[in-house]
Design a protein around this motif. Structure first.
Motif, PDB file in Angstrom:
ATOM      1  N   ASP A  29      13.121 -84.640 -18.166  1.00 28.10           N
ATOM      2  CA  ASP A  29      12.498 -85.240 -19.346  1.00 28.10           C
ATOM      3  C   ASP A  29      12.704 -84.346 -20.563  1.00 28.10           C
ATOM      4  O   ASP A  29      12.940 -83.161 -20.447  1.00 28.10           O
ATOM      5  N   LEU A  30      12.638 -84.974 -21.722  1.00 25.33           N
ATOM      6  CA  LEU A  30      12.742 -84.287 -23.002  1.00 25.33           C
ATOM      7  C   LEU A  30      11.648 -84.796 -23.923  1.00 25.33           C
ATOM      8  O   LEU A  30      11.155 -85.918 -23.757  1.00 25.33           O
ATOM      9  N   LEU A  31      11.296 -83.978 -24.884  1.00 24.88           N
ATOM     10  CA  LEU A  31      10.395 -84.406 -25.944  1.00 24.88           C
ATOM     11  C   LEU A  31      11.221 -84.647 -27.199  1.00 24.88           C
ATOM     12  O   LEU A  31      12.122 -83.877 -27.514  1.00 24.88           O
ATOM     13  N   THR A  39      14.102 -84.893 -36.940  1.00 24.74           N
ATOM     14  CA  THR A  39      13.825 -85.203 -35.534  1.00 24.74           C
ATOM     15  C   THR A  39      14.710 -84.322 -34.665  1.00 24.74           C
ATOM     16  O   THR A  39      15.887 -84.114 -34.972  1.00 24.74           O
ATOM     17  N   VAL A  40      14.138 -83.819 -33.574  1.00 25.47           N
ATOM     18  CA  VAL A  40      14.897 -83.026 -32.615  1.00 25.47           C
ATOM     19  C   VAL A  40      14.413 -83.360 -31.213  1.00 25.47           C
ATOM     20  O   VAL A  40      13.237 -83.656 -31.007  1.00 25.47           O
ATOM     21  N   LYS A  41      15.346 -83.357 -30.255  1.00 28.24           N
ATOM     22  CA  LYS A  41      14.988 -83.503 -28.848  1.00 28.24           C
ATOM     23  C   LYS A  41      15.070 -82.129 -28.219  1.00 28.24           C
ATOM     24  O   LYS A  41      16.046 -81.396 -28.433  1.00 28.24           O
ATOM     25  N   LEU A  42      14.043 -81.779 -27.455  1.00 27.22           N
ATOM     26  CA  LEU A  42      13.999 -80.469 -26.824  1.00 27.22           C
ATOM     27  C   LEU A  42      13.207 -80.512 -25.531  1.00 27.22           C
ATOM     28  O   LEU A  42      12.511 -81.482 -25.253  1.00 27.22           O
ATOM     29  N   THR A  43      13.318 -79.436 -24.759  1.00 24.07           N
ATOM     30  CA  THR A  43      12.548 -79.329 -23.524  1.00 24.07           C
ATOM     31  C   THR A  43      11.184 -78.718 -23.839  1.00 24.07           C
ATOM     32  O   THR A  43      10.957 -78.205 -24.940  1.00 24.07           O
ATOM     33  N   TYR A  44      10.309 -78.724 -22.864  1.00 23.73           N
ATOM     34  CA  TYR A  44       9.002 -78.091 -23.021  1.00 23.73           C
ATOM     35  C   TYR A  44       9.125 -76.573 -23.190  1.00 23.73           C
ATOM     36  O   TYR A  44       8.203 -75.922 -23.659  1.00 23.73           O
ATOM     37  N   VAL A 104      19.061 -85.515 -17.761  1.00 18.97           N
ATOM     38  CA  VAL A 104      19.880 -85.261 -18.951  1.00 18.97           C
ATOM     39  C   VAL A 104      20.323 -83.801 -18.960  1.00 18.97           C
ATOM     40  O   VAL A 104      19.592 -82.915 -18.514  1.00 18.97           O
ATOM     41  N   ASN A 105      21.533 -83.556 -19.443  1.00 21.88           N
ATOM     42  CA  ASN A 105      22.005 -82.188 -19.636  1.00 21.88           C
ATOM     43  C   ASN A 105      21.432 -81.640 -20.933  1.00 21.88           C
ATOM     44  O   ASN A 105      21.446 -82.325 -21.964  1.00 21.88           O
ATOM     45  N   THR A 106      20.947 -80.408 -20.892  1.00 18.90           N
ATOM     46  CA  THR A 106      20.476 -79.734 -22.091  1.00 18.90           C
ATOM     47  C   THR A 106      21.289 -78.459 -22.268  1.00 18.90           C
ATOM     48  O   THR A 106      21.810 -77.896 -21.310  1.00 18.90           O
TER      49      THR A 106
END
Length: 128
Positions: A29-31, A39-44, A104-106
């Motif tokens: 999951d991502l935030l 806007t940005v998608k990132l991990t916890y 998802v790959n981060t």
């Protein structure tokens, strides 16, 4: 061989530098964190700069403040962002948080040729 814009938080100076070391990890999951302008998608675990605290992750912030989920941050927490028009940093309030589920790959930046603080989608972050 990618380059990224770094920022010196003491002087405000910016420059483009080489990413020397990065890693790819899979997450479930991502935030998606949004201010009024970015806007940005990132991990916890991804470090961002929170007003009054400095660099921390959403996960650590939630734990330190005994909050159950990231949605509690919307409208209450200010994060450091880069204003490309004024070429200065500024704090913006988190406006919205959305959780995205699915494998998802981060990508994490572990080392830069110079400095450790950089700008990702307008948010100030750092290597870790």
């Amino acid at each position: 061989n990618e380059k990224i814009m770094t920022i010196n938080l003491k002087t405000g100076a910016t420059q483009f530098v080489q990413i020397e070391k990065s890693t790819i990890q899979k997450h479930l999951d991502l935030l998606e964190i949004s201010t009024q302008t970015k806007t940005v998608k990132l991990t916890y675990d991804h470090p961002i700069f929170i007003k009054g605290i400095g660099f921390t992750s959403i996960g650590k912030y939630l734990s330190d403040h005994q909050l159950k989920d990231a949605y509690a941050l919307a409208g209450k927490v200010d994060v450091l962002t880069w204003n490309a028009h004024t070429r200065k940093t500024e704090f913006e309030k988190i406006y919205r948080i959305v959780q995205h589920e699915g494998l998802v790959n981060t990508y994490s930046i572990l080392k830069l040729s110079t400095g450790e603080t950089y700008v990702a989608n307008g948010f100030v972050s750092k290597t870790y």
